[in-house]
Design an enzyme around this catalytic site. Structure first.
Site, PDB file in Angstrom:
ATOM      1  N   ASP A 271       0.874  -1.175   0.000  1.00 50.14           N
ATOM      2  CA  ASP A 271       0.000   0.000   0.000  1.00 50.14           C
ATOM      3  C   ASP A 271       0.913   1.228   0.000  1.00 50.14           C
ATOM      4  O   ASP A 271       2.124   1.130   0.226  1.00 50.14           O
ATOM      5  CB  ASP A 271      -0.952  -0.014   1.206  1.00 50.14           C
ATOM      6  CG  ASP A 271      -2.170   0.887   0.968  1.00 50.14           C
ATOM      7  OD1 ASP A 271      -2.107   1.772   0.079  1.00 50.14           O
ATOM      8  OD2 ASP A 271      -3.197   0.715   1.663  1.00 50.14           O
TER       9      ASP A 271
HETATM   10  C1  BGC Z   1      -5.177   3.118   0.014  1.00 52.08           C
HETATM   11  C2  BGC Z   1      -5.240   2.098  -1.109  1.00 52.08           C
HETATM   12  C3  BGC Z   1      -5.052   2.795  -2.427  1.00 52.08           C
HETATM   13  C4  BGC Z   1      -3.746   3.545  -2.416  1.00 52.08           C
HETATM   14  C5  BGC Z   1      -3.435   4.262  -3.711  1.00 52.08           C
HETATM   15  C6  BGC Z   1      -3.963   4.013  -0.080  1.00 52.08           C
HETATM   16  O1  BGC Z   1      -4.083   5.069   0.810  1.00 52.08           O
HETATM   17  O2  BGC Z   1      -5.181   2.451   1.256  1.00 52.08           O
HETATM   18  O3  BGC Z   1      -6.467   1.432  -1.070  1.00 52.08           O
HETATM   19  O4  BGC Z   1      -5.109   1.871  -3.480  1.00 52.08           O
HETATM   20  O5  BGC Z   1      -3.790   4.510  -1.383  1.00 52.08           O
HETATM   21  O6  BGC Z   1      -4.268   5.338  -3.902  1.00 52.08           O
END
Ligand code: BGC
Length: 731
Positions: A271
């Protein structure tokens, strides 16, 4: 994978086609063989570049990376080897456009995953994935950051609207189907956030403590089933720690469970801001760092030196690159695939179908459907004259047709309303009625208007967003008072909830009908109006429990400090200066299992939802062939309208089996008035087993298992027994 696909529980009549290994084009060899061949031609620098992702957007003074379409993530390609860049976009509920990076670029806003899960229909989830992926391809994206398969452990979770349910089977089958649909369009989909990212409060400093076997039977089982069904090219590891180790450097989660027990062949991406080390992460199973500017430092930039120092073995770096290449080839990313312009008619039709099937009728004392000859209606509240609300955070879509309304929340946030006006749609459904609107800002004024109407349709909303959990289960902004005041003025009132999760309903007794519409998406107004008029007979069933109050929850107060910082990735130079331990002592007893075990009655139980017709169920039987149990029942439509019945099958184990009650399967059948049908479901053996962590095996205890069936977890109308011999199964 744990079981051959054919052993996995299938919804009767909806046999889920196993995705063929996604070899595309004319290239010879399997995806793995092609990956190995390309790997053999790669330099060390090229391998290192493949494991490093950056933000696909301008950041910290630098402009958008060259070649990036403009989105959450970008990994440079290797043109000399025909390896395309990875253009990664958030895509849980449509294609996101964070910060309007692609000026003016819009996408179809899909109803929330709670609406999708309420359909209990993997077929429509597959269509959702395909529709979103078609739009993604047309915009130049080939990696979809979707497939959010975390269990809903807490009904206050800020991202509950992005998740599917409190049950591992329902979550796994629905998330897996959406992933499968997406990957049918030549994109890689993720499944995320692995694992136990069940709350937003303190998410980046949270250490989720849970018994390992309980995790295997709950949160991890949802991922296991989702991965079997969807075969996602990537797994996104989560922000939080699990049992004391960050998810993205958690050897147990990544190496032992995911890649070991489940034999997952794809790659693990982090993530955004979830990486905390180079060698530790790489050796624990992380294959790619994402959006590395959000990490405290660029960890995988030094993967080359780490290999040179012997901290990361060469074989491991090769494995990281090979896994990424395998998914690229398996999903056809390296092939020239003609990308037709997106068919927005299909996207709209899918969004409409999800909301039609996913809205849940929670109460109806004869008010709905509203009679066609109703003369005067009053619509109140929630900007229903303009559109329908959506949830915030990385899944936020800028809807096609433009933002209908922006409602500021606090200082620098706003709730986006999608351009589908319920008021206009209601006027279209009731062309002969006078339909007035009151914005609901003044309860007394709305009550006065309500007295003049034959019936009142009151919309109530609640914003949820990534990064913050709901402060409570109560509707915000005085809407409880508004509903109560208007309902006392006119008892012919239907409340339409547009919420990102369950809410409490202190006014329930004053109202005649309640519809849970969730975040209804681009065509939400139309679908809601059709349900109110009876053009559509509601068929949604709750994928999670509505508690009576927070006091009924395993954690009456959210664990963690909601005002504490940080809740988001800290970025360069930041530091994570504390850890918060969240004890998930309820283990696998998530949602309805928790209530059942304690004999607690919630407000609305799991699986609940009314229809404009009624159904009956009888002749439940169960037979076993080894560990494979098939359940059958007869369902019939006992009312006067055609409707969709969703008979649900539950199991409980013999004494000592530690299986108090679990969803084991369901069926979804369209029934004409008076029609009856035999339905069946094949039960996944894991639903009858517990996980033995020391032996790393599923074990079925010999004895008599009770099967029950009905229309929600509390309304189980028939029971049967089936004897199983003791058995054990490899993971
Ligand atoms: C989120 C993810 C997301 C990623 C990219 C993170 O803050 O937890 O679900 O895909 O950001 O935007």
């Amino acid at each position: 994978m744990a079981f051959p696909v054919r052993l996995v529980a299938m919804v009767a009549g909806l046999v889920l086609a196993a995705a063929a290994e996604g070899e595309q084009g004319e290239q010879p060899g399997t995806a793995q063989q092609r990956a190995v061949a390309v790997l053999g031609r790669m330099s060390q620098a090229e391998k290192s570049s493949l494991v490093r992702g950056v933000l696909g957007a301008p950041w910290g003074g630098r402009s958008k990376p060259q070649g990036s379409v403009g989105s959450a993530g970008y990994v440079a390609g290797i043109p000399r080897l025909g390896i395309p860049a990875l253009q990664e976009t958030d895509a849980e509920l449509g294609i996101a456009n964070p910060g309007n990076i692609r000026p003016g670029d819009k996408a179809t806003a899909i109803p929330s995953d709670l609406a999708l899960a309420s359909t209990w229909d993997p077929g429509i989830a597959r269509r959702q994935g395909a529709a979103v992926a078609s739009e993604a391809r047309a915009k130049g994206f080939n990696v979809l950051l979707g497939g959010a398969a975390n269990l809903i452990r807490d009904p206050r979770g800020g991202r509950d609207f992005e998740y599917f349910s409190e049950d591992p089977l329902l979550t796994g089958l629905m998330a897996g189907a959406a992933i499968d649909g997406a990957q049918s369009r030549h994109v890689i989909s993720t499944i995320k956030h692995f694992a136990l990212n069940n709350q937003e409060t303190d998410r980046v400093v949270l250490d989720a403590r849970i018994d390992r076997a309980a995790a295997r039977e709950s949160d991890l089982l949802a991922f296991e089933i989702g991965i079997e069904q969807g075969r996602p090219g990537a797994v996104m590891c989560a922000y939080n720690q699990v049992n004391g180790v960050y998810s993205c450097e958690n050897d147990w989660l990544l190496n032992q469970v995911l890649k070991g027990d489940w034999r997952y062949p794809g790659f693990v991406m982090s993530d955004w801001g979830a990486v905390h080390s180079t060698a530790r992460s790489a050796m624990a199973g992380l294959d790619q760092e994402s959006g590395d500017e959000l990490d405290t430092q660029n960890f995988f930039d030094s993967i080359g030196p780490a290999v040179a120092d012997g901290k990361v073995q060469q074989a491991r770096l090769d494995d990281m690159a090979r896994r990424i290449l395998t998914s690229i080839f398996a999903q056809g990313l390296a092939e020239e695939v003609a990308s037709d312009p997106p068919d927005f008619a299909i996207s709209d039709e899918t969004a409409l179908a999800i909301e039609r099937e996913g809205a849940v009728l929670l109460k109806n004392q004869g008010l709905l459907p509203l009679p066609a000859n109703v003369r005067r209606l009053l619509v109140v509240g929630a900007h229903a004259d303009r559109g329908v609300p959506s949830g915030g955070g990385s899944s936020q879509v800028i809807p096609r047709g433009g933002i209908a309304f922006l409602e500021p929340i606090g200082r620098n946030r706003a709730m986006i309303f999608d351009p589908s006006s319920p008021l206009d749609a209601i006027r279209r459904q009731f062309p002969h009625a006078r339909v007035d609107y009151d914005d609901g800002r003044f309860a007394g004024r709305a009550a006065n208007a309500a007295r003049l109407a034959d019936a009142v349709i009151l919309f109530a909303d609640q914003w949820r967003t990534e990064g913050v959990d709901a402060a409570s289960l109560s509707l915000p902004f005085g809407q409880d008072t508004l509903i109560d005041t208007v309902a006392r003025a006119n008892p012919h009132i239907v409340v339409v909830l547009e919420t990102g999760g369950p809410v409490v309903t202190p006014w329930l007794d004053e109202t005649a009908a309640v519809v849970e519409a969730w975040y209804p998406g681009q065509k939400g107004g139309e679908a809601i109006a059709e349900i109110l008029s009876g053009a559509v007979n509601p068929s949604g069933r709750l994928p999670l429990t509505f508690p009576r109050s927070e006091a009924q929850l395993p954690h009456p107060t959210m664990q963690g400090d909601p005002t504490g910082a940080p809740i988001g990735p800290v970025g360069r130079g930041g530091h994570y200066d504390r850890t918060f331990v969240a004890q998930y002592g309820e283990g696998a007893e998530v949602g309805y299992k928790w209530y059942f075990d304690r004999g607690e009655r919630p407000l609305f139980p799991f699986g609940f939802g009314l229809s404009y017709t009624t159904f009956g169920l009888r002749s439940l039987s169960a037979s076993a062939d080894g560990a494979r149990v098939t359940v059958r029942a007869t369902v019939w439509n006992s009312g006067a309208r055609a409707g969709v019945a969703i008979p649900e099958f539950y199991v409980s184990g013999p004494a000592g089996a530690n299986i108090p009650l679990r969803l084991a399967g369901w069926s979804r059948v369209d029934l004409a008035p008076g029609e009856e049908r035999e339905v069946s479901a094949s039960v996944d053996p894991r639903m009858l087993a517990t996980f033995d962590e020391s032996a790393r095996r599923w074990r079925i205890r010999g004895g008599d298992y009770r099967i029950s069936a009905g229309f929600d977890v509390e309304r189980r109308e028939a029971a049967a027994a089936v004897h199983l011999d003791a058995a054990e199964m490899p993971p």
